[in-house]
Scaffold this active site. Sequence first.
Site, PDB file in Angstrom:
ATOM      1  N   SER A 148     121.157 -11.635  83.492  1.00 49.20           N
ATOM      2  CA  SER A 148     121.653 -10.709  84.510  1.00 49.20           C
ATOM      3  C   SER A 148     121.864 -11.426  85.847  1.00 49.20           C
ATOM      4  O   SER A 148     122.405 -10.852  86.778  1.00 49.20           O
ATOM      5  CB  SER A 148     120.660  -9.558  84.695  1.00 49.20           C
ATOM      6  OG  SER A 148     119.414 -10.066  85.144  1.00 49.20           O
ATOM      7  N   ASN A 174     127.958 -11.824  78.616  1.00 52.03           N
ATOM      8  CA  ASN A 174     126.827 -10.949  78.940  1.00 52.03           C
ATOM      9  C   ASN A 174     127.228  -9.504  78.713  1.00 52.03           C
ATOM     10  O   ASN A 174     128.329  -9.104  79.081  1.00 52.03           O
ATOM     11  CB  ASN A 174     126.399 -11.144  80.408  1.00 52.03           C
ATOM     12  CG  ASN A 174     124.950 -10.746  80.619  1.00 52.03           C
ATOM     13  OD1 ASN A 174     124.054 -11.347  80.029  1.00 52.03           O
ATOM     14  ND2 ASN A 174     124.711  -9.732  81.422  1.00 52.03           N
ATOM     15  N   THR A 177     117.820 -11.658  72.408  1.00 55.23           N
ATOM     16  CA  THR A 177     117.632 -10.283  71.895  1.00 55.23           C
ATOM     17  C   THR A 177     118.073 -10.177  70.439  1.00 55.23           C
ATOM     18  O   THR A 177     117.491  -9.415  69.667  1.00 55.23           O
ATOM     19  CB  THR A 177     118.399  -9.248  72.743  1.00 55.23           C
ATOM     20  OG1 THR A 177     119.763  -9.627  72.820  1.00 55.23           O
ATOM     21  CG2 THR A 177     117.818  -9.135  74.144  1.00 55.23           C
ATOM     22  N   CYS A 187      84.062 -24.234  80.578  1.00 50.62           N
ATOM     23  CA  CYS A 187      83.917 -23.874  82.005  1.00 50.62           C
ATOM     24  C   CYS A 187      84.056 -22.379  82.261  1.00 50.62           C
ATOM     25  O   CYS A 187      83.780 -21.910  83.361  1.00 50.62           O
ATOM     26  CB  CYS A 187      84.918 -24.660  82.856  1.00 50.62           C
ATOM     27  SG  CYS A 187      86.588 -24.020  82.759  1.00 50.62           S
ATOM     28  N   CYS A 203      93.894 -23.914  81.631  1.00 49.93           N
ATOM     29  CA  CYS A 203      92.722 -23.283  82.218  1.00 49.93           C
ATOM     30  C   CYS A 203      92.859 -23.343  83.742  1.00 49.93           C
ATOM     31  O   CYS A 203      93.089 -24.426  84.301  1.00 49.93           O
ATOM     32  CB  CYS A 203      91.447 -24.004  81.773  1.00 49.93           C
ATOM     33  SG  CYS A 203      89.997 -23.454  82.700  1.00 49.93           S
ATOM     34  N   ALA A 238     117.286 -14.114  78.958  1.00 56.18           N
ATOM     35  CA  ALA A 238     116.618 -13.345  77.910  1.00 56.18           C
ATOM     36  C   ALA A 238     117.596 -12.706  76.924  1.00 56.18           C
ATOM     37  O   ALA A 238     117.258 -12.511  75.748  1.00 56.18           O
ATOM     38  CB  ALA A 238     115.743 -12.280  78.554  1.00 56.18           C
ATOM     39  N   ASP A 294     110.837 -18.990  75.118  1.00 60.28           N
ATOM     40  CA  ASP A 294     110.551 -18.766  73.696  1.00 60.28           C
ATOM     41  C   ASP A 294     110.794 -19.974  72.794  1.00 60.28           C
ATOM     42  O   ASP A 294     110.499 -19.913  71.600  1.00 60.28           O
ATOM     43  CB  ASP A 294     111.362 -17.576  73.187  1.00 60.28           C
ATOM     44  CG  ASP A 294     112.880 -17.729  73.424  1.00 60.28           C
ATOM     45  OD1 ASP A 294     113.383 -18.869  73.442  1.00 60.28           O
ATOM     46  OD2 ASP A 294     113.555 -16.694  73.590  1.00 60.28           O
ATOM     47  N   HIS A 300     111.893 -21.963  83.503  1.00 57.94           N
ATOM     48  CA  HIS A 300     110.783 -21.023  83.715  1.00 57.94           C
ATOM     49  C   HIS A 300     109.575 -21.350  82.830  1.00 57.94           C
ATOM     50  O   HIS A 300     108.733 -20.490  82.591  1.00 57.94           O
ATOM     51  CB  HIS A 300     111.240 -19.574  83.474  1.00 57.94           C
ATOM     52  CG  HIS A 300     112.151 -19.068  84.551  1.00 57.94           C
ATOM     53  ND1 HIS A 300     112.867 -17.905  84.462  1.00 57.94           N
ATOM     54  CD2 HIS A 300     112.453 -19.585  85.776  1.00 57.94           C
ATOM     55  CE1 HIS A 300     113.572 -17.727  85.566  1.00 57.94           C
ATOM     56  NE2 HIS A 300     113.347 -18.740  86.374  1.00 57.94           N
ATOM     57  N   GLN A 353     116.296 -19.969  81.038  1.00 59.99           N
ATOM     58  CA  GLN A 353     115.218 -19.229  81.709  1.00 59.99           C
ATOM     59  C   GLN A 353     114.226 -18.716  80.670  1.00 59.99           C
ATOM     60  O   GLN A 353     113.230 -18.101  81.023  1.00 59.99           O
ATOM     61  CB  GLN A 353     115.812 -18.045  82.481  1.00 59.99           C
ATOM     62  CG  GLN A 353     116.782 -18.469  83.557  1.00 59.99           C
ATOM     63  CD  GLN A 353     117.582 -17.273  84.074  1.00 59.99           C
ATOM     64  OE1 GLN A 353     117.133 -16.551  84.951  1.00 59.99           O
ATOM     65  NE2 GLN A 353     118.768 -17.069  83.539  1.00 59.99           N
TER      66      GLN A 353
HETATM   67  P1  CNA Z   1     117.414 -10.068  82.161  1.00 59.13           P
HETATM   68  O1  CNA Z   1     117.397  -9.787  83.613  1.00 59.13           O
HETATM   69  O2  CNA Z   1     116.635  -9.140  81.256  1.00 59.13           O
HETATM   70  O3  CNA Z   1     118.946 -10.077  81.711  1.00 59.13           O
HETATM   71  C1  CNA Z   1     119.336 -10.179  80.372  1.00 59.13           C
HETATM   72  C2  CNA Z   1     120.829  -9.906  80.291  1.00 59.13           C
HETATM   73  O4  CNA Z   1     121.258 -10.176  78.969  1.00 59.13           O
HETATM   74  C3  CNA Z   1     121.209  -8.461  80.605  1.00 59.13           C
HETATM   75  O5  CNA Z   1     122.181  -8.456  81.623  1.00 59.13           O
HETATM   76  C4  CNA Z   1     121.763  -7.915  79.276  1.00 59.13           C
HETATM   77  O6  CNA Z   1     122.889  -7.071  79.464  1.00 59.13           O
HETATM   78  C5  CNA Z   1     122.182  -9.187  78.559  1.00 59.13           C
HETATM   79  N1  CNA Z   1     122.079  -9.130  77.107  1.00 59.13           N
HETATM   80  C6  CNA Z   1     121.073  -8.609  76.350  1.00 59.13           C
HETATM   81  N2  CNA Z   1     121.289  -8.851  75.035  1.00 59.13           N
HETATM   82  C7  CNA Z   1     122.463  -9.527  74.969  1.00 59.13           C
HETATM   83  C8  CNA Z   1     123.230 -10.057  73.902  1.00 59.13           C
HETATM   84  N3  CNA Z   1     122.826  -9.954  72.624  1.00 59.13           N
HETATM   85  N4  CNA Z   1     124.395 -10.699  74.183  1.00 59.13           N
HETATM   86  C9  CNA Z   1     124.839 -10.813  75.472  1.00 59.13           C
HETATM   87  N5  CNA Z   1     124.146 -10.320  76.526  1.00 59.13           N
HETATM   88  C10 CNA Z   1     122.973  -9.701  76.277  1.00 59.13           C
HETATM   89  O7  CNA Z   1     116.917 -11.525  81.825  1.00 59.13           O
HETATM   90  P2  CNA Z   1     117.174 -12.874  82.630  1.00 59.13           P
HETATM   91  O8  CNA Z   1     116.954 -13.962  81.667  1.00 59.13           O
HETATM   92  O9  CNA Z   1     118.424 -12.830  83.400  1.00 59.13           O
HETATM   93  O10 CNA Z   1     115.963 -12.810  83.670  1.00 59.13           O
HETATM   94  C11 CNA Z   1     115.233 -13.874  83.844  1.00 59.13           C
HETATM   95  C12 CNA Z   1     113.790 -13.709  83.318  1.00 59.13           C
HETATM   96  C13 CNA Z   1     113.629 -13.004  81.991  1.00 59.13           C
HETATM   97  C14 CNA Z   1     113.279 -15.066  83.043  1.00 59.13           C
HETATM   98  O11 CNA Z   1     112.204 -15.303  83.907  1.00 59.13           O
HETATM   99  C15 CNA Z   1     112.781 -15.091  81.597  1.00 59.13           C
HETATM  100  O12 CNA Z   1     111.649 -15.895  81.488  1.00 59.13           O
HETATM  101  C16 CNA Z   1     112.476 -13.699  81.292  1.00 59.13           C
HETATM  102  N6  CNA Z   1     112.390 -13.318  79.859  1.00 59.13           N
HETATM  103  C17 CNA Z   1     112.499 -14.251  78.869  1.00 59.13           C
HETATM  104  C18 CNA Z   1     112.446 -13.860  77.539  1.00 59.13           C
HETATM  105  C19 CNA Z   1     112.578 -14.919  76.464  1.00 59.13           C
HETATM  106  O13 CNA Z   1     112.110 -16.047  76.641  1.00 59.13           O
HETATM  107  N7  CNA Z   1     113.230 -14.606  75.347  1.00 59.13           N
HETATM  108  C20 CNA Z   1     112.268 -12.524  77.206  1.00 59.13           C
HETATM  109  C21 CNA Z   1     112.144 -11.583  78.252  1.00 59.13           C
HETATM  110  C22 CNA Z   1     112.211 -12.001  79.574  1.00 59.13           C
END
Ligand code: CNA
Length: 249
Positions: A194, A217, A28, A155, A128, A24, A105, A120, A102
């Site tokens: 994370s 990260n 961001t 349905c 449905c 994710a 989007d 994911h 993961q």
């Molecule tokens: P998480 O656990 O929220 O980890 C995100 C990590 O990214 C954190 O450790 C942050 O410190 C780091 N981070 C945030 N912004 C930045 C940046 N600009 N540059 C570098 N590092 C950054 O999310 P994970 O993906 O690890 O967890 C898995 C879940 C989140 C999956 O099941 C996803 O489907 C789910 N998710 C997806 C989205 C999306 O599709 N954009 C959004 C929110 C959650």
Amino acid sequence: MNSATDALTKLFGATQRIVFLTGAGMSTESGIPDFRSPTGIYATLTSEDVFDLDAFLAQPERFYALAMRLLGGMRDAKPHAGHLAIAALAREFGKQVTVVTQNIDSLHQDAGSPVVLPVHGTWETSHCLRCNATAATRDLWPSVEAGRVPRHENCGGVFKPDIVFFGEMLPAAVLAEAGNALRAADLLVVAGTSLQVYPAAALPGLRRSACSLVVINQTPTPLDAQASLHFAGPVGEILGAAVAQLRAG
Ligand code: CNA
């Protein structure tokens, strides 16, 4: 340019089979909040259980009221410099790039990356739960925005987005393809995750000992100590800068 970015540029130049494992945090900088940052979804809006399958089946209206409001932000999000840099490595520099994401989007696909494995699932389509009919999630939006749980018109079954909830299996074929790419990789870049969610978090363990590891990260991950390069900064800026440098020769 700093020496870590120089080193990443060199790694991109020197390797051919490159795997990105993204989460994710990759999105961001496109305006989509992640889960676990201080400004993430869990801290600001909801708890982990809203993405739990049993909770969805028991109370789909809770999911649609809370989480879909958020996921709605994905409708207008655009890929940033980091998504474009990954796509450029394949399209412009001829690298064999596999993006294991993961994210749900589709920003890697929108950026033009040719091989994207969404472990994911995706929010683009929904099913449905009664008759298994498929719908484009966008077409369900008017119902959601009107405060209703979207249901199949024939349905009456509830639609669920094709994202993998906690409690669901990951798509086996996609996961197997991701494993194959990991086992063949010369370079693995773990970016914006994370590494708290399994089995995706276990995928880096499949890499060969000869495979270089880069972690980008903003907060610490369990893999940092194993990485030959580690960046605690914004992934879009870092990847954008390294690929721009590769382009400049
Ligand atoms: P998480 O656990 O929220 O980890 C995100 C990590 O990214 C954190 O450790 C942050 O410190 C780091 N981070 C945030 N912004 C930045 C940046 N600009 N540059 C570098 N590092 C950054 O999310 P994970 O993906 O690890 O967890 C898995 C879940 C989140 C999956 O099941 C996803 O489907 C789910 N998710 C997806 C989205 C999306 O599709 N954009 C959004 C929110 C959650």
